[in-house]
Design a protein around this motif. Structure first.
Motif, PDB file in Angstrom:
ATOM      1  N   ASN A   1       0.859  -1.175   0.000  1.00  0.00           N
ATOM      2  CA  ASN A   1       0.000   0.000   0.000  1.00  0.00           C
ATOM      3  C   ASN A   1       0.903   1.235   0.000  1.00  0.00           C
ATOM      4  O   ASN A   1       1.522   1.555   1.011  1.00  0.00           O
ATOM      5  N   LEU A   2       0.997   1.886  -1.167  1.00  0.00           N
ATOM      6  CA  LEU A   2       1.851   3.062  -1.302  1.00  0.00           C
ATOM      7  C   LEU A   2       1.004   4.315  -1.224  1.00  0.00           C
ATOM      8  O   LEU A   2       0.013   4.453  -1.947  1.00  0.00           O
ATOM      9  N   LEU A   3       1.401   5.245  -0.358  1.00  0.00           N
ATOM     10  CA  LEU A   3       0.693   6.515  -0.182  1.00  0.00           C
ATOM     11  C   LEU A   3       1.609   7.643  -0.636  1.00  0.00           C
ATOM     12  O   LEU A   3       2.726   7.778  -0.123  1.00  0.00           O
TER      13      LEU A   3
ATOM     14  N   GLY B   1       5.671  10.311   1.895  1.00  0.00           N
ATOM     15  CA  GLY B   1       4.899   9.170   1.419  1.00  0.00           C
ATOM     16  C   GLY B   1       4.977   8.073   2.455  1.00  0.00           C
ATOM     17  O   GLY B   1       5.685   8.191   3.457  1.00  0.00           O
ATOM     18  N   ALA B   2       4.231   7.027   2.227  1.00  0.00           N
ATOM     19  CA  ALA B   2       4.260   5.901   3.161  1.00  0.00           C
ATOM     20  C   ALA B   2       4.187   4.615   2.356  1.00  0.00           C
ATOM     21  O   ALA B   2       3.574   4.556   1.287  1.00  0.00           O
TER      22      ALA B   2
ATOM     23  N   GLU C   1       7.093   4.201   9.297  1.00  0.00           N
ATOM     24  CA  GLU C   1       7.237   5.065  10.457  1.00  0.00           C
ATOM     25  C   GLU C   1       6.316   6.278  10.409  1.00  0.00           C
ATOM     26  O   GLU C   1       5.813   6.724  11.443  1.00  0.00           O
ATOM     27  N   PHE C   2       6.066   6.820   9.231  1.00  0.00           N
ATOM     28  CA  PHE C   2       5.216   8.004   9.158  1.00  0.00           C
ATOM     29  C   PHE C   2       3.775   7.673   9.542  1.00  0.00           C
ATOM     30  O   PHE C   2       3.156   8.365  10.342  1.00  0.00           O
ATOM     31  N   LEU C   3       3.251   6.593   8.972  1.00  0.00           N
ATOM     32  CA  LEU C   3       1.869   6.242   9.258  1.00  0.00           C
ATOM     33  C   LEU C   3       1.715   5.795  10.703  1.00  0.00           C
ATOM     34  O   LEU C   3       0.751   6.162  11.386  1.00  0.00           O
TER      35      LEU C   3
ATOM     36  N   SER D   1       3.494   6.600  13.299  1.00  0.00           N
ATOM     37  CA  SER D   1       3.687   7.684  14.268  1.00  0.00           C
ATOM     38  C   SER D   1       2.517   8.650  14.308  1.00  0.00           C
ATOM     39  O   SER D   1       2.365   9.421  15.249  1.00  0.00           O
ATOM     40  N   GLY D   2       1.681   8.627  13.268  1.00  0.00           N
ATOM     41  CA  GLY D   2       0.591   9.591  13.184  1.00  0.00           C
ATOM     42  C   GLY D   2       1.032  10.936  12.649  1.00  0.00           C
ATOM     43  O   GLY D   2       0.242  11.883  12.636  1.00  0.00           O
ATOM     44  N   ASP D   3       2.282  11.030  12.178  1.00  0.00           N
ATOM     45  CA  ASP D   3       2.814  12.304  11.686  1.00  0.00           C
ATOM     46  C   ASP D   3       2.414  12.511  10.237  1.00  0.00           C
ATOM     47  O   ASP D   3       3.250  12.735   9.361  1.00  0.00           O
ATOM     48  N   VAL D   4       1.114  12.402   9.962  1.00  0.00           N
ATOM     49  CA  VAL D   4       0.573  12.587   8.622  1.00  0.00           C
ATOM     50  C   VAL D   4      -0.698  13.409   8.737  1.00  0.00           C
ATOM     51  O   VAL D   4      -1.443  13.304   9.709  1.00  0.00           O
ATOM     52  N   LEU D   5      -0.928  14.235   7.748  1.00  0.00           N
ATOM     53  CA  LEU D   5      -2.096  15.114   7.784  1.00  0.00           C
ATOM     54  C   LEU D   5      -3.184  14.719   6.796  1.00  0.00           C
ATOM     55  O   LEU D   5      -4.339  15.095   6.972  1.00  0.00           O
TER      56      LEU D   5
END
Length: 947
Positions: A437-439, A490-491, A540-542, A544-548
């Motif tokens: 799953n690429l974001l 991205g994630a 790590e981004f997803l 950690s919740g460090d996404v808007l």
């Protein structure tokens, strides 16, 4: 096929008529002289562990022939299933948000996780951690037929079959070669679909064995919501009708509860030079055009089937499948909603009027840095100012993109045959699916905050670490490429799913009969072991919740196993009596031992009374269970944005019903209760697993009448009543229900509903926590009325006559109900309704009618579908109280140019039927696009060449 001795053929025929034989075999014997051998054809199973047909099945069965898919031009099988009256459309080609790249089927609208999907009578590859099968993995051109059991089947097939079973029968015994292709395009000249398939098969070892190989490739092009007038603008509810709406996260940046500008306006947004402007609903961002209306897709499918008869009593068989499926989705650019945003009031990014407005809220300081008057300082120790809440649409960062790629593999090996006069079947299967799953084009919240806090001259970040580049969000189009490069993230997330199954059963006849019947008692007993294991690991981004712009998520890792013993017994009570050609009593039972929830059991019984060759009755009762799946048990917290109405806002407040004091206690200013406008129609929810869940239980009652006045005409009328207790769902049934129960019904600040709600400083709801729970009850009841009529006509092409066939499938929904949650007994009835509580439309009457005229090599066909109107579930005092009834007509023609070549041409949605435009109660695209067609007429052509 191998030839079996007569005694074993006779045994198998009897067993098939009685139980449904564990092998999934049906004997088709041609009477011959005594001692002659007879041909036996093996086919797939349905309903019990034997072949069932709609007219003789002990439980209600709907049958679809493989030609139905060809005549409909459906590249994706879920679209054909979604047309049936007994289903509620689930995820499909238009499921952009919500959606996850899968295609699903949902019988009776009880949830796709409660519909068990089988292929050739066996479990298929699970595509998600909920155990749901992705119908994208089942190629339409390989389907020989589909059997749908609509009255529950947990005792026969195990967990997940509370609503019923969909069994796909695939071509697995083929000789020769076949090439097929399909091309589909819309009337607007876009959204092309293309697929091509090659099937090769042949016998070997003096016809003792057969091997079949299938290769298929399919591609679907995208359509955006901006490509259709109906969906190009997001609609919302105004005072006098539907008006253009959208999100308050705008390209010029929205300020909530901003300071007063020198001209007396309240700062609500920014002009291109950072000047302050007021905000009105007309400034909302139209996010529709960037969203897919038809998701693109690319799919590669490889299948092989083989069997070999070792001797007359033993057959080896295998199935091997590989499916690669890629489905992107796309959303509008990131809506960066940020609370307590710290800015430099002296930044040159602000206009002079905005700087003045901020400084007007800041008192002069004495030499020691303390306010000189009574006003509390709005500056921190570094002289920076704080906005309570802002919303910035990051158009400069591009649309958010999601690329879902699933690689699935399944291997099955088995042996079946006879031990004496008893038939047995044993197999092992292993399925594995890897999902990436690429974001793309999201925004890091921490970097966003860092880049906004700039120096007085705006040329650098106050914290320059990490290569920070200043970002100017105060005005549309002001963000530099350097700033985008800094905040863009991205994630890449990975899901792995594994399932292993071992199955053994044996079927035969018991050595006794009931005195009033001359048929033996059939019996089957078996054992099945299943192991499910899966893991979702966000980067790590997803995590950690460090996404808007995307939903934050935590890992979901878990497994469980189950060992089951099942049995069926079929007892002929009366045969060849007056007013009773046959009366048969059937029982099925299953005892399960789960590693996580312990013991569970399912039970089913039916009685079938065949009065004569023209009339028969059937009645059944089942108790089934569904064990919680890995996602429901172990899902890490993940955020979503469902449509919901805040009862404390102007649109949700009901005087005398909504608890005003509770709204104030949760942080809404007294002057704003029932006054403020909700910032967004979507409210963020946090969803996650619960390892303390227990199994769901269901009770199903079915009553049926079958009338066959002639060989060419038959009618089936079936009543169904399904009730599910301890149904697993998010707390309260969802974000909207939690808000409603808290403020309008329970009104208890200490309740689990009210504790789940967190508000922003401006009073808007920030987050609603809705973890999984065993909610109270869910159920449905109604009638299926189906008939099939074939007649010969005295005219046709050339000297040939012709044949007319009419097949009609109809469902009357008498009741659909659900309760909010444990401890709350108010029941919501959703038959004939849709909306924020009932969600998808549930028409009270749906009809699917296929008319086919055949003469010689030509077939002309029309599919006519009808769905009755549905009412918005909050009542008639709404902008769109009713979504009107809809008619759809599809036409097709098929011609055999020779024994080897057949072509089909068709038009879908000939009438160009458009749905009723909806406002805040919509799912997406101003309607429910998997139920109502929003793309318009489509043209398709397909061809099949065999050699």
């Amino acid at each position: 096929m191998k030839q079996f001795k007569r005694s074993k053929v006779s045994m198998l025929i009897t067993s098939a008529c009685l139980i449904g034989g564990s092998l999934g075999l049906q004997a088709s014997a041609e009477e011959a002289n005594d001692g002659a051998v007879e041909e036996v054809e093996r086919i797939s199973i349905t309903g019990s562990r034997i072949q069932r047909v709609a007219l003789t099945a002990k439980t209600p069965v709907i049958e679809l022939d493989g030609t139905e898919f060809a005549m409909s031009g459906n590249l994706n099988v879920e679209q054909k299933l979604a047309e049936l009256p007994l289903t509620v459309p689930s995820f499909g080609p238009s499921s952009n948000n919500p959606g996850d790249g899968t295609a699903r089927v949902d019988l009776r609208g009880l949830g796709d996780e409660r519909t068990l999907v089988l292929v050739n009578g066996r479990r298929w590859v699970p595509a998600t951690q909920t155990g749901v099968v992705d119908l994208n993995t089942i190629p339409a051109s390989l389907i020989e037929g589909v059997d749908i059991i609509t009255g529950g089947a947990g005792a026969v097939y195990g967990s997940d079959a509370l609503a019923g079973v969909v069994n796909f029968r695939l071509k697995d015994d083929f000789e020769g070669a076949e090439i097929s292709a399909l091309y589909d395009i819309t009337e607007e000249g876009d959204g092309e679909k293309f697929n091509t398939d090659l099937t090769i098969g042949g016998n070997f070892a003096d016809d003792k064995g057969n091997a079949t190989v299938y290769i298929g490739y399919a591609k679907r092009e995208s359509i955006f919501q901006g490509d259709r007038d109906f969906t190009s603008v997001t609609l919302t509810e105004g005072e006098n009708g539907l008006v253009p709406g959208g999100s308050s996260g705008i390209p010029g940046t929205r300020i909530f509860a901003g300071p007063t500008l020198p001209n007396g306006d309240t700062l609500g947004r920014f002009g291109p030079n950072g000047e302050g402007l007021p905000y009105t609903s007309a400034d909302a961002f139209n996010y529709a055009p960037d969203n897919y209306l038809q998701l693109p897709q690319e799919r590669l499918t490889l299948n092989s089937f083989a069997h070999y008869y070792v001797n007359d009593d033993t057959r080896l068989y295998s199935e091997l499948s590989f499916i690669r499926n890629e489905v992107p989705s796309q959303l509008a650019p990131t809506p960066a909603f940020v609370n307590n945003l710290v800015v430099n009031p002296d930044s040159p990014f602000f206009g002079a009027d905005v700087q003045a407005a901020m400084k007007a809220l800041v008192p002069e300081l004495d030499d020691e840095g303390e306010p000189t008057g009574n006003m509390i300082s709005q500056l921190d120790a570094n002289g920076n100012f704080t906005f309570a809440t802002i919303g910035r649409r990051m158009v400069e960062n591009g649309p958010r993109q999601v690329i879902d790629t699933r690689n699935a593999m399944r291997l099955l090996v088995g042996v079946d045959g006879f031990i004496g006069d008893w038939a047995y079947n044993a197999y092992y299967s292993r399925s594995e699916l890897d999902r990436s799953n690429l974001l793309n084009n999201d925004v890091s919240e921490s970097r966003f905050r860092q880049a906004i806090l700039v120096t007085d001259d705006g040329t650098a970040c106050q914290d320059p670490s990490g290569g920070c580049a200043p970002i100017n969000i105060f005005g549309e189009g002001n963000i530099s490429q350097a700033a985008i490069d800094f905040v863009n993230v991205g994630a890449s997330n990975v899901t792995n799913i594994k399932q292993e199954i071992f199955h053994f059963d044996i079927a035969g006849e018991l050595p006794f009969t009931v005195p009033s019947a001359d048929m033996p008692v059939g019996f089957v007993i078996g054992y099945e072991s299943r192991f499910d294991d899966s893991s979702f690991r966000p980067d790590e981004f997803l995590a950690s919740g460090d996404v808007l712009g995307f939903n934050a998520g935590e890992p979901t890792v878990g497994n469980y196993s189950v060992d089951e013993i099942f049995t069926e017994i079929d007892i002929p009570l009366v045969t060849d009596a007056a007013f009773a050609d046959d009366i048969t009593l059937w029982f099925a039972g299953r005892v399960s031992d789960y590693s996580n929830i312990g013991n569970a059991s399912s039970f089913a019984t039916t009685i079938n009374w065949t009065v004569n060759e023209y009339v028969s009755f059937r009645a059944g009762y089942q108790e089934s269970v569904r064990a919680p799946n890995i996602s429901e048990l172990f899902q890490g917290a993940a955020n979503g944005f469902p449509s919901a109405t805040d009862p404390c806002s102007v649109d949700g407040f009901v005087e005398g019903q909504t608890d005003r004091a509770l709204c104030e206690a949760h942080g809404v200013a007294a002057s704003q209760v029932g006054v403020f406008e909700q910032a967004n129609a979507q409210i963020e929810g946090s969803f996650g697993g619960n390892p303390d869940l227990k199994e769901e239980t269901s009770e199903t009652v079915t009553l049926g009448l079958v009338i066959t006045p002639t060989e060419n005409f038959d009618v089936t009328i079936d009543y169904f009543d399904i009730t599910i207790d301890d149904a697993i769902d998010v707390l309260g049934g969802g974000v909207n229900n939690i808000l409603d129960v808290c403020y309008n019904q329970l009104k208890d600040p200490n309740s689990e509903f009210c504790k789940a709600i967190v508000r922003r400083p401006d009073g808007n709801v920030d987050l609603v926590t809705a973890l999984n729970a065993n909610i109270a009850e869910l159920g449905t009841k109604g009638y299926d009325i189906n008939f099939n009529w074939t007649t010969e006509l005295g005219f046709g092409i050339g000297n040939n006559g012709s044949v007319l066939n009419i097949n009609s499938k109809n469902t009357i929904l008498d009741e659909y109900f659900q309760t909010a949650s444990v401890g709350f007994t108010d029941t919501v009835y959703c038959e004939g309704k849709f909306g924020n509580t009932c969600l998808v439309p549930r028409p009270e009457f749906q009809s699917n009618n296929r008319f086919t005229w055949t003469s010689g090599d030509l077939s002309l066909s029309a599919l006519v579908r009808y769905m009755s109107e549905v009412d918005e579930d909050t009542g008639t005092n709404t902008i769109v109280p009713v979504s009107k009834a809809e008619w759809y007509v599809d036409l097709s023609a098929s011609y055999h140019f020779s024994d080897n070549v057949q072509a089909t041409f068709g038009i879908k949605n000939v009438l160009d039927t458009e749905p009723t435009p909806l406002g805040d109660a919509q799912q997406q695209a101003n309607t429910f696009p998997e139920l109502y067609d929003v793309i318009g007429p489509r043209y398709f052509m397909s061809a099949v060449y065999t050699f």
